[in-house]
Design an enzyme around this catalytic site. Structure first.
Site, PDB file in Angstrom:
ATOM      1  N   SER A 104       0.647  -1.152   0.026  1.00  0.00           N
ATOM      2  CA  SER A 104      -0.007   0.287   0.132  1.00  0.00           C
ATOM      3  C   SER A 104       0.875   1.158   0.113  1.00  0.00           C
ATOM      4  O   SER A 104       0.321   2.459   0.114  1.00  0.00           O
ATOM      5  CB  SER A 104      -0.922  -0.068   1.406  1.00  0.00           C
ATOM      6  OG  SER A 104      -0.344  -0.295   2.515  1.00  0.00           O
ATOM      7  N   ASN A 133      -2.395  -3.217  12.724  1.00  0.00           N
ATOM      8  CA  ASN A 133      -3.804  -3.158  12.729  1.00  0.00           C
ATOM      9  C   ASN A 133      -4.155  -1.730  13.547  1.00  0.00           C
ATOM     10  O   ASN A 133      -4.993  -1.138  12.839  1.00  0.00           O
ATOM     11  CB  ASN A 133      -4.267  -4.353  13.336  1.00  0.00           C
ATOM     12  CG  ASN A 133      -3.922  -5.542  12.548  1.00  0.00           C
ATOM     13  OD1 ASN A 133      -3.333  -5.473  11.329  1.00  0.00           O
ATOM     14  ND2 ASN A 133      -4.370  -6.866  13.027  1.00  0.00           N
ATOM     15  N   THR A 193     -41.088  24.756 -11.107  1.00  0.00           N
ATOM     16  CA  THR A 193     -41.191  23.466 -10.857  1.00  0.00           C
ATOM     17  C   THR A 193     -41.305  22.534 -12.096  1.00  0.00           C
ATOM     18  O   THR A 193     -41.713  22.918 -13.030  1.00  0.00           O
ATOM     19  CB  THR A 193     -42.379  23.125  -9.839  1.00  0.00           C
ATOM     20  OG1 THR A 193     -43.585  23.460 -10.765  1.00  0.00           O
ATOM     21  CG2 THR A 193     -42.644  24.060  -8.670  1.00  0.00           C
ATOM     22  N   HIS A 194     -40.760  21.256 -12.057  1.00  0.00           N
ATOM     23  CA  HIS A 194     -40.740  20.562 -13.249  1.00  0.00           C
ATOM     24  C   HIS A 194     -40.069  21.368 -14.488  1.00  0.00           C
ATOM     25  O   HIS A 194     -40.133  21.166 -15.749  1.00  0.00           O
ATOM     26  CB  HIS A 194     -42.091  20.171 -13.997  1.00  0.00           C
ATOM     27  CG  HIS A 194     -43.072  19.547 -12.907  1.00  0.00           C
ATOM     28  ND1 HIS A 194     -43.344  18.335 -12.572  1.00  0.00           N
ATOM     29  CD2 HIS A 194     -43.961  20.284 -11.973  1.00  0.00           C
ATOM     30  CE1 HIS A 194     -44.057  18.182 -11.709  1.00  0.00           C
ATOM     31  NE2 HIS A 194     -44.594  19.261 -11.187  1.00  0.00           N
ATOM     32  N   SER A 214     -14.216  26.365 -27.451  1.00  0.00           N
ATOM     33  CA  SER A 214     -14.304  25.095 -28.255  1.00  0.00           C
ATOM     34  C   SER A 214     -12.852  24.991 -29.320  1.00  0.00           C
ATOM     35  O   SER A 214     -12.747  26.174 -29.961  1.00  0.00           O
ATOM     36  CB  SER A 214     -15.611  25.102 -29.135  1.00  0.00           C
ATOM     37  OG  SER A 214     -15.604  24.229 -30.188  1.00  0.00           O
ATOM     38  N   LYS A 222     -17.798  29.550 -29.487  1.00  0.00           N
ATOM     39  CA  LYS A 222     -18.235  29.039 -28.320  1.00  0.00           C
ATOM     40  C   LYS A 222     -17.730  29.536 -26.872  1.00  0.00           C
ATOM     41  O   LYS A 222     -16.405  29.428 -26.823  1.00  0.00           O
ATOM     42  CB  LYS A 222     -18.387  27.464 -28.324  1.00  0.00           C
ATOM     43  CG  LYS A 222     -19.112  26.920 -29.265  1.00  0.00           C
ATOM     44  CD  LYS A 222     -20.368  26.553 -28.889  1.00  0.00           C
ATOM     45  CE  LYS A 222     -20.790  25.912 -27.535  1.00  0.00           C
ATOM     46  NZ  LYS A 222     -20.778  24.432 -27.849  1.00  0.00           N
ATOM     47  N   ASN A 272     -17.799  27.742 -23.388  1.00  0.00           N
ATOM     48  CA  ASN A 272     -18.446  26.442 -22.544  1.00  0.00           C
ATOM     49  C   ASN A 272     -18.621  26.562 -21.008  1.00  0.00           C
ATOM     50  O   ASN A 272     -17.238  26.934 -20.761  1.00  0.00           O
ATOM     51  CB  ASN A 272     -17.996  25.228 -23.154  1.00  0.00           C
ATOM     52  CG  ASN A 272     -18.196  24.934 -24.562  1.00  0.00           C
ATOM     53  OD1 ASN A 272     -19.144  25.280 -25.104  1.00  0.00           O
ATOM     54  ND2 ASN A 272     -17.266  24.398 -25.406  1.00  0.00           N
ATOM     55  N   GLU A 274     -20.170  21.998 -15.411  1.00  0.00           N
ATOM     56  CA  GLU A 274     -20.093  20.483 -16.032  1.00  0.00           C
ATOM     57  C   GLU A 274     -19.305  19.299 -15.342  1.00  0.00           C
ATOM     58  O   GLU A 274     -19.657  18.284 -14.988  1.00  0.00           O
ATOM     59  CB  GLU A 274     -19.791  20.426 -17.542  1.00  0.00           C
ATOM     60  CG  GLU A 274     -21.021  21.232 -18.281  1.00  0.00           C
ATOM     61  CD  GLU A 274     -20.668  21.239 -20.073  1.00  0.00           C
ATOM     62  OE1 GLU A 274     -21.501  20.953 -20.560  1.00  0.00           O
ATOM     63  OE2 GLU A 274     -19.310  21.443 -20.194  1.00  0.00           O
ATOM     64  N   TYR A 300      -9.328  -7.653  12.038  1.00  0.00           N
ATOM     65  CA  TYR A 300      -8.937  -6.831  10.817  1.00  0.00           C
ATOM     66  C   TYR A 300      -8.586  -7.915   9.689  1.00  0.00           C
ATOM     67  O   TYR A 300      -8.249  -9.316   9.877  1.00  0.00           O
ATOM     68  CB  TYR A 300      -7.408  -6.506  11.295  1.00  0.00           C
ATOM     69  CG  TYR A 300      -6.655  -5.783  10.027  1.00  0.00           C
ATOM     70  CD1 TYR A 300      -6.810  -4.505   9.481  1.00  0.00           C
ATOM     71  CD2 TYR A 300      -5.664  -6.488   9.269  1.00  0.00           C
ATOM     72  CE1 TYR A 300      -6.232  -4.222   8.372  1.00  0.00           C
ATOM     73  CE2 TYR A 300      -5.006  -6.130   8.145  1.00  0.00           C
ATOM     74  CZ  TYR A 300      -5.361  -4.805   7.575  1.00  0.00           C
ATOM     75  OH  TYR A 300      -4.627  -4.408   6.552  1.00  0.00           O
ATOM     76  N   GLN A 350      -7.416  -2.478   3.463  1.00  0.00           N
ATOM     77  CA  GLN A 350      -6.234  -1.495   2.887  1.00  0.00           C
ATOM     78  C   GLN A 350      -6.928  -1.014   1.614  1.00  0.00           C
ATOM     79  O   GLN A 350      -6.291   0.232   1.220  1.00  0.00           O
ATOM     80  CB  GLN A 350      -5.216  -2.481   2.278  1.00  0.00           C
ATOM     81  CG  GLN A 350      -4.001  -1.962   1.756  1.00  0.00           C
ATOM     82  CD  GLN A 350      -2.650  -2.623   1.696  1.00  0.00           C
ATOM     83  OE1 GLN A 350      -2.043  -2.995   2.569  1.00  0.00           O
ATOM     84  NE2 GLN A 350      -2.394  -3.023   0.267  1.00  0.00           N
ATOM     85  N   LYS A 402      -8.319   3.223   1.458  1.00  0.00           N
ATOM     86  CA  LYS A 402      -7.900   4.690   1.454  1.00  0.00           C
ATOM     87  C   LYS A 402      -7.872   5.537   0.270  1.00  0.00           C
ATOM     88  O   LYS A 402      -8.147   6.656   0.584  1.00  0.00           O
ATOM     89  CB  LYS A 402      -6.027   4.245   1.869  1.00  0.00           C
ATOM     90  CG  LYS A 402      -6.122   3.965   3.148  1.00  0.00           C
ATOM     91  CD  LYS A 402      -4.511   3.459   3.387  1.00  0.00           C
ATOM     92  CE  LYS A 402      -4.388   2.817   4.516  1.00  0.00           C
ATOM     93  NZ  LYS A 402      -5.212   1.370   4.314  1.00  0.00           N
TER      94      LYS A 402
HETATM   95  N1  ARG Z   1      -1.272  -1.546   5.049  1.00  0.00           N
HETATM   96  C1  ARG Z   1      -2.138  -2.084   5.626  1.00  0.00           C
HETATM   97  C2  ARG Z   1      -3.452  -1.598   5.751  1.00  0.00           C
HETATM   98  O1  ARG Z   1      -3.360  -0.297   4.964  1.00  0.00           O
HETATM   99  C3  ARG Z   1      -1.714  -1.887   7.092  1.00  0.00           C
HETATM  100  C4  ARG Z   1      -2.152  -2.891   8.200  1.00  0.00           C
HETATM  101  C5  ARG Z   1      -1.624  -4.424   7.753  1.00  0.00           C
HETATM  102  N2  ARG Z   1      -1.828  -5.062   8.948  1.00  0.00           N
HETATM  103  C6  ARG Z   1      -1.488  -6.640   8.658  1.00  0.00           C
HETATM  104  N3  ARG Z   1      -1.846  -7.270   9.717  1.00  0.00           N
HETATM  105  N4  ARG Z   1      -1.064  -6.868   7.554  1.00  0.00           N
HETATM  106  O2  ARG Z   1      -4.557  -1.790   6.212  1.00  0.00           O
END
Ligand code: ARG
Length: 476
Positions: free
Chosen positions: A25, A112, A157-158, A279, A285, A287, A292, A319, A324, A327
């Site tokens: 990650s 974790n 309305t509408h 454009s 144009k 735009n 948008e 966990y 992962q 994010k």
């Molecule tokens: N990179 C992991 C995540 O984003 C971190 C936690 C990993 N924990 C594990 N027991 N492998 O979730």
């Protein structure tokens, strides 16, 4: 052994290259380096306070982490994919810098709870940032509202002309939406302002730690209650993604109005050249790409919410690596809205409001028809259904003359039906029509001014609440 992992003790073969590529990650969670380092420094201080590390060991760790942070900030840090994630990248470098003592940092915690903390700090910080941007947008909308409490345009309305309203009144409608968005973020912040660090892998720790110290030092209300929930919960991220989706939806609705209003058919506004595009083939144009895109960005923001909901739905406690995947969507929704809120504000501040076109449009669609019917009910005692019918005849008559109802003369109006008295003519006046809607929350100029006052009072309180929450009792 090549590609030796921090967790590699029980492994005899090194990791496959493709495993690193799939498993890591680091390419995206390196964004969490500040949160990771702050969490680790706080953890080290807690361990020293509890006698698990010596004071000098904790100081060395904190200083070493500071150095790692500086390397990252100067762009000197070498991110290596095989380090897997930001937590291990930081810890490895720390140990290179300060030696063996660096290996003590991970006592009484796990990745974790570490990632749960880092990500939560990021989400809460982003929550704060979006609230600041929302208030700036609200400020802008209220400024426009104040200048246009008498600027009439057809309320719809509408998407059909319905009744005359003022432009300030419509701006207040959007302020109301964004104010709810602010409050939604505020309540998510409060609900999630608890510290998961110290939950360890899933079940707590045999060390005599002090989770309250960690929570307080990091500015949380308290530690999270249950260790297993602490490491598996991603509700805080989902709350945030939902809050973002609502903001994106409101932005998109306003953006849609801007697209319509800036078209030749409406001409209610002219977007500034600085926020319009041309454009490549049609030289004439101009735009509305900005509104948008603002409308279009809602797609990815909703998508991020749905992705994480799906990731979470089948996960057993505690966990699982699936999380992962939590994010990138959050980073994306936050970044998308940060720029969207800013450019929306700028677009509004720089657009021209064509009050003449708005007024002209009020002359189409017989906007005062309801007023004539109400007049016949209130002044002549005619039952509403009947009044509705007579007004319908007046509309048809006006159309036969190619006129708007509000342009009929008194004589023309009276000729429609013997039940219509001479005084009924004044009910056709558009401004009178707008200002007659003087009920609480209505569109009269006066009622709009009252709304603006309430929203301004709300804004002052919201600004203060945001300020107070940023007082440095916390490190976030
Ligand atoms: N990179 C992991 C995540 O984003 C971190 C936690 C990993 N924990 C594990 N027991 N492998 O979730």
């Amino acid at each position: 052994m090549e590609n030796q992992k921090l967790w590699g003790g029980r492994f005899s073969a090194s990791a496959a290259e493709i495993l690193d590529e799939f498993n890591a990650s680091l390419p995206f969670d390196k964004k969490l380096y500040k949160q990771d380092i702050l969490g680790s420094q706080t953890h080290a201080k807690m361990l020293a306070k509890c006698g698990i590390l010596t004071q000098s060991e904790a100081e060395k760790i904190c200083e070493g982490l500071e150095q790692v942070k500086e390397e990252m900030e100067r762009g000197e840090f070498e991110f290596i994919l095989s380090d897997e994630d930001i937590h291990m990248a930081v810890e490895k470098r720390l140990t290179q810098i300060i030696g063996e003592v660096g290996k003590k940092l991970h006592t009484a915690r796990s990745r974790n709870d570490q990632v749960a903390l880092d990500f939560r700090l990021f989400v809460l910080d982003s929550n704060d940032n979006l609230r600041v941007l929302l208030l700036e947008l609200i400020d802008t909308l209220l400024e426009i509202a104040k200048q246009h409490t008498q600027t009439m345009l057809p309320g719809m309305t509408h998407l059909q002309h319905a009744q005359p309203v003022n432009f300030g009144f419509l701006m207040c409608a959007y302020v109301s939406m964004f104010a709810r968005d602010f409050e939604r973020l505020e309540s998510s912040f409060r609900r999630n302002n608890f510290c998961p660090l110290g939950a360890a892998a899933l079940a707590g720790t045999p060390y005599a730690t002090d989770r309250f110290f960690t929570a307080q030092t990091l500015g949380f209300i308290a530690p999270t209650l249950n260790a297993t929930d602490s490491v598996s919960d991603r509700d805080f991220a989902l709350d945030f993604l939902y809050d973002c989706s609502m903001i994106a939806m409101h932005i998109s609705r306003l953006a849609e109005e801007l697209v319509l209003w800036s078209s030749y058919e409406f001409k209610f506004i002219t977007l500034s050249d600085a926020y319009s595009t041309g454009s490549s083939i049609m030289p004439q144009k101009k735009n509305p790409d900005v509104p948008e895109l603002l409308r279009g960005k809602s797609g990815r923001v909703y998508g991020n919410l749905l992705s994480l909901l799906v990731v979470m739905k089948g996960l057993p406690l505690a966990y699982n690596k699936d999380t992962q995947e939590d994010k990138e969507g959050v980073f994306d929704s936050f970044e998308t809205l940060s720029i969207a809120l800013r450019i929306l504000k700028d677009t509004l501040q720089t657009m021209t409001i064509n009050t003449d076109s708005m007024l002209k449009a009020c002359k189409k669609g017989h906007l005062s028809a309801t007023d004539l019917a109400d007049f016949l009910v209130q002044t002549c005692g005619i039952p509403f259904r009947e009044a509705h019918h007579i007004t319908g005849k007046a509309v048809a008559f006006a159309e036969s003359l190619d006129k708007d109802l509000s342009d009929l003369s008194a004589e023309e109006l009276c000729s429609v039906d013997s039940a219509i008295p001479q005084e009924a003519h004044k009910s056709l006046d558009l401004e009178a029509s707008m200002n007659s809607r003087n009920s609480y929350g209505g569109t009269s100029t006066q009622a709009t001014k009252t709304q603006i006052e309430s929203l301004e009072a709300w804004l002052q309180l919201a600004k203060k609440a945001l300020q107070d929450s940023k007082e440095p009792q916390n490190a976030k």
